[in-house]
Design a protein around this motif. Structure first.
Motif, short mmCIF file in Angstrom:
data_model
loop_
_atom_site.label_atom_id
_atom_site.label_comp_id
_atom_site.label_asym_id
_atom_site.label_seq_id
_atom_site.Cartn_x
_atom_site.Cartn_y
_atom_site.Cartn_z
N LEU A 134 0.82 -1.21 0.00
CA LEU A 134 0.00 0.00 0.00
C LEU A 134 0.86 1.26 0.00
O LEU A 134 0.53 2.24 -0.66
N LEU A 135 1.98 1.22 0.69
CA LEU A 135 2.91 2.35 0.70
C LEU A 135 3.44 2.63 -0.70
O LEU A 135 3.54 3.78 -1.13
N HIS A 136 3.75 1.59 -1.45
CA HIS A 136 4.20 1.74 -2.83
C HIS A 136 3.08 2.29 -3.73
O HIS A 136 3.34 3.13 -4.59
N VAL A 137 1.87 1.81 -3.53
CA VAL A 137 0.74 2.29 -4.32
C VAL A 137 0.48 3.77 -4.03
O VAL A 137 0.28 4.57 -4.96
N ILE A 138 0.52 4.14 -2.76
CA ILE A 138 0.34 5.55 -2.40
C ILE A 138 1.43 6.41 -3.03
O ILE A 138 1.15 7.47 -3.60
N ALA A 139 2.68 5.95 -2.96
CA ALA A 139 3.78 6.71 -3.55
C ALA A 139 3.61 6.84 -5.05
O ALA A 139 3.82 7.93 -5.61
N TYR A 140 3.21 5.76 -5.71
CA TYR A 140 3.06 5.78 -7.16
C TYR A 140 1.98 6.77 -7.59
O TYR A 140 2.20 7.60 -8.48
N TYR A 141 0.81 6.67 -6.96
CA TYR A 141 -0.28 7.55 -7.36
C TYR A 141 -0.08 8.99 -6.91
O TYR A 141 -0.50 9.92 -7.60
N PHE A 142 0.57 9.20 -5.77
CA PHE A 142 0.89 10.56 -5.38
C PHE A 142 1.86 11.19 -6.37
O PHE A 142 1.72 12.36 -6.74
#
Length: 159
Positions: A134-142
């Motif tokens: 989830l941390l990677h997904v948040i970073a990617y979309y941010f």
């Protein structure tokens, strides 16, 4: 021993980030690093201190190793992964890099448990994997949002 290991890992991650060819600008790297750092500190505070799902060692050296892992290693590995994903040509390779990053972070969590830095009380390792993913997904979309808003790159770099 845990402090020495995590200090060395943090040193290697910092050196790797410093020496790598970055695909993101200084502003993008900085904002992304700060975002992940803030999320990670809040997450660890809630899980470790408030809910007491994981116990942290009371020994100062092991606690320092935990702080190094939380505040340096995890955020920088996510930022390095985002830089590597940026230069990737295929979605499969991007997904593979993110998966390897999540597995590496989970390996560090397991090593921390081995050295007695943390101890799971009511926690399963799949929660860590889900959090890191989830941390990677948040970073990617941010990062996508930040670049789309026009704040990430200068006009010369976008052309």
């Amino acid at each position: 021993m845990g402090f020495a290991f995590f200090f060395f890992v943090a040193w290697l991650v910092i050196a790797g980030f410093t020496l790598m060819k970055k695909r993101l600008t200084l502003v993008e790297n900085t904002v992304l690093l700060l975002l992940i750092l803030i999320i990670n500190i809040h997450w660890s505070w809630i899980i470790f201190e408030e809910l007491k799902l994981i116990k942290i060692s009371k020994q100062p050296v092991n606690y320092t190793a935990f702080l190094i892992q939380r505040s340096v290693t995890i955020p920088l590995i996510v930022v390095i992964t985002m830089n590597l994903m940026r230069q990737s040509a295929s979605r499969l390779r991007t997904l593979l890099m993110a998966s390897l990053s999540v597995l590496l972070l989970e390996a560090f969590v397991l090593i921390g448990r081995y050295f007695g830095i943390t101890r799971a009380v009511r926690w399963h390792m799949i929660y860590d994997v889900a959090y890191f993913a989830l941390l990677h997904v948040i970073a990617y979309y941010f990062l996508k949002y930040f670049q789309h808003s026009g704040q990430g790159r200068s006009e010369a770099e976008r052309a």
